[in-house]
Design an enzyme around this catalytic site. Structure first.
Site, PDB file in Angstrom:
ATOM      1  N   ASP A   1      27.597  38.229  36.930  1.00  0.00           N
ATOM      2  CA  ASP A   1      27.667  38.507  38.367  1.00  0.00           C
ATOM      3  C   ASP A   1      27.454  39.998  38.629  1.00  0.00           C
ATOM      4  O   ASP A   1      27.932  40.529  39.620  1.00  0.00           O
ATOM      5  CB  ASP A   1      29.023  38.050  38.932  1.00  0.00           C
ATOM      6  CG  ASP A   1      29.077  38.132  40.453  1.00  0.00           C
ATOM      7  OD1 ASP A   1      28.036  37.899  41.099  1.00  0.00           O
ATOM      8  OD2 ASP A   1      30.159  38.440  41.003  1.00  0.00           O
TER       9      ASP A   1
ATOM     10  N   GLY B   1      36.727  41.701  37.590  1.00  0.00           N
ATOM     11  CA  GLY B   1      37.351  40.624  36.842  1.00  0.00           C
ATOM     12  C   GLY B   1      37.630  39.352  37.603  1.00  0.00           C
ATOM     13  O   GLY B   1      38.334  38.476  37.098  1.00  0.00           O
TER      14      GLY B   1
ATOM     15  N   ASP C   1      31.981  44.861  30.080  1.00  0.00           N
ATOM     16  CA  ASP C   1      31.520  45.749  31.142  1.00  0.00           C
ATOM     17  C   ASP C   1      31.567  47.188  30.642  1.00  0.00           C
ATOM     18  O   ASP C   1      32.340  47.506  29.731  1.00  0.00           O
ATOM     19  CB  ASP C   1      32.385  45.597  32.402  1.00  0.00           C
ATOM     20  CG  ASP C   1      31.641  46.037  33.662  1.00  0.00           C
ATOM     21  OD1 ASP C   1      31.337  47.238  33.787  1.00  0.00           O
ATOM     22  OD2 ASP C   1      31.362  45.178  34.509  1.00  0.00           O
TER      23      ASP C   1
ATOM     24  N   LYS D   1      23.284  36.188  38.703  1.00  0.00           N
ATOM     25  CA  LYS D   1      22.943  36.586  40.067  1.00  0.00           C
ATOM     26  C   LYS D   1      21.489  37.022  40.142  1.00  0.00           C
ATOM     27  O   LYS D   1      20.996  37.728  39.272  1.00  0.00           O
ATOM     28  CB  LYS D   1      23.849  37.728  40.532  1.00  0.00           C
ATOM     29  CG  LYS D   1      23.545  38.213  41.953  1.00  0.00           C
ATOM     30  CD  LYS D   1      24.421  39.375  42.360  1.00  0.00           C
ATOM     31  CE  LYS D   1      25.841  38.928  42.598  1.00  0.00           C
ATOM     32  NZ  LYS D   1      26.679  40.025  43.156  1.00  0.00           N
TER      33      LYS D   1
ATOM     34  N   ASP E   1      27.661  48.126  26.459  1.00  0.00           N
ATOM     35  CA  ASP E   1      26.386  48.078  27.163  1.00  0.00           C
ATOM     36  C   ASP E   1      25.662  46.791  26.771  1.00  0.00           C
ATOM     37  O   ASP E   1      25.395  46.566  25.580  1.00  0.00           O
ATOM     38  CB  ASP E   1      25.558  49.312  26.775  1.00  0.00           C
ATOM     39  CG  ASP E   1      24.254  49.428  27.551  1.00  0.00           C
ATOM     40  OD1 ASP E   1      23.831  48.436  28.172  1.00  0.00           O
ATOM     41  OD2 ASP E   1      23.662  50.526  27.531  1.00  0.00           O
TER      42      ASP E   1
ATOM     43  N   TRP F   1      35.602  36.803  38.301  1.00  0.00           N
ATOM     44  CA  TRP F   1      35.057  35.621  37.615  1.00  0.00           C
ATOM     45  C   TRP F   1      35.852  35.323  36.350  1.00  0.00           C
ATOM     46  O   TRP F   1      36.076  34.159  36.012  1.00  0.00           O
ATOM     47  CB  TRP F   1      33.578  35.833  37.302  1.00  0.00           C
ATOM     48  CG  TRP F   1      32.694  35.512  38.487  1.00  0.00           C
ATOM     49  CD1 TRP F   1      33.026  35.667  39.809  1.00  0.00           C
ATOM     50  CD2 TRP F   1      31.369  34.972  38.458  1.00  0.00           C
ATOM     51  NE1 TRP F   1      31.977  35.274  40.594  1.00  0.00           N
ATOM     52  CE2 TRP F   1      30.953  34.847  39.804  1.00  0.00           C
ATOM     53  CE3 TRP F   1      30.498  34.629  37.445  1.00  0.00           C
ATOM     54  CZ2 TRP F   1      29.682  34.365  40.154  1.00  0.00           C
ATOM     55  CZ3 TRP F   1      29.236  34.148  37.781  1.00  0.00           C
ATOM     56  CH2 TRP F   1      28.839  34.004  39.124  1.00  0.00           C
TER      57      TRP F   1
END
Length: 307
Positions: A121, A53, A79, A161, A95, A55
């Site tokens: 991320d 958490g 998540d 990312k 998901d 970000w």
């Protein structure tokens, strides 16, 4: 001694604890924003693969501070893992490869409004085999991009990312189909020894005739003739983010910096139901060791109100 040695070796790990961030990765988004101003004018944000958490913390502090239209701000964190609540952040356990997750995210916004910004991320557990890690991360990024096509408004921004490697050009070419401007950024808080970077993708638009779908997450010829992508003919900008006079993520620092007394601190947020907890010994008052069975803390949807 073990705890303080990590504080010496990783200055951003230490600063995250001192400044109240859940993880050192918070500085990466802060430095990306300082370079690209991606949070300017943003009201609706989705944070994919958000746990633990950090970000979402940055987003919450940036978007809810010093503005008159706080009621219009909405942050949704997604998540598969449980995450401790954060002020002003709606948390979904889902998901990102499922269309039902995309629908549930959109349901959190008034009238199914599309969002201004999607950040990602997430990363797999790395193996140290760079080719394998790069491939798995690329698939994860494509999954994030795929669900982003459901969520992001025209002209919106996506940050994700990426592990740079020999196939990065193909991945960037796929991103450029959906975004008018793609830049690869390397925050100063990201170690030079790490192959990670972040793609900052702006000016989102769906290609003509493309319909978002989870049935084909790897994006084949249905959306574009991929013959054009055998060679990436455009040099994608690579930008370093953060102050050149700031801390070096690869350098070891003394415990006392600028004469300030060092104080060892625990992480801001401990893990929730970590895998090792299933076999962690629990010592009773009689000195007997038993196996601790964790309580399921999974939350489908939860929102922590602002103070």
């Amino acid at each position: 001694m073990g705890k303080s040695s990590k504080d010496k070796r990783d200055i951003y790990y230490r600063l995250a604890k001192e400044q109240g961030w859940r993880a050192r990765s918070a500085f990466k988004l802060i430095q990306i924003n300082s370079q690209f101003k991606v949070l300017d004018g943003v009201k609706r944000v989705v944070d994919l693969c958000a746990a633990p958490g950090s970000w979402s913390q940055v987003l919450s502090k940036a978007l809810y501070s010093d503005r008159d239209d706080k009621d219009e701000v909405k942050i949704v964190a997604v998540d598969l893992q449980s995450m401790a609540p954060l002020p002003g952040v709606v948390q979904l356990k889902g998901d990102i490869t499922k269309e039902s997750t995309a629908n549930e995210i959109l349901a959190q916004f008034d009238d199914g409004q599309l969002v201004d910004l999607v950040v990602f991320d997430g990363a797999p557990d790395v193996t140290g085999l760079h080719d394998l890690d790069e491939y798995v991360q690329a698939q994860l990024l494509l999954a994030a991009l795929n669900i982003t096509t459901y969520l992001l408004k025209t002209g919106g921004t996506f940050i994700g990312k990426i592990f740079r490697g020999k196939d990065s050009s193909l991945l960037i070419s796929q991103l450029e189909i959906f975004f008018g401007d793609v830049v690869v950024a390397k925050p100063c808080s990201s170690r030079n020894s790490s192959i990670e970077s972040f793609v900052v993708c702006r000016d989102f638009r769906l290609p003509d005739g493309y319909t978002p779908t989870m049935a084909n997450p790897l994006m084949t010829n249905d959306s574009r003739s991929w013959d054009e992508m055998d060679v990436h003919r455009v040099i994608t900008p690579f930008v370093a983010c953060g102050s050149l006079s700031g801390f070096d993520a690869d350098k070891t620092y003394s415990l006392e910096i600028d004469g300030l007394q060092y104080m060892q601190r625990n992480p801001v947020q401990g893990p929730i139901s970590p895998p090792y907890e299933k076999s962690k010994p629990l010592i009773t008052t009689k000195g007997m060791s038993i196996v601790q069975t964790p309580i399921d803390q999974g939350i489908t949807s939860t929102e922590q109100p602002l103070d």
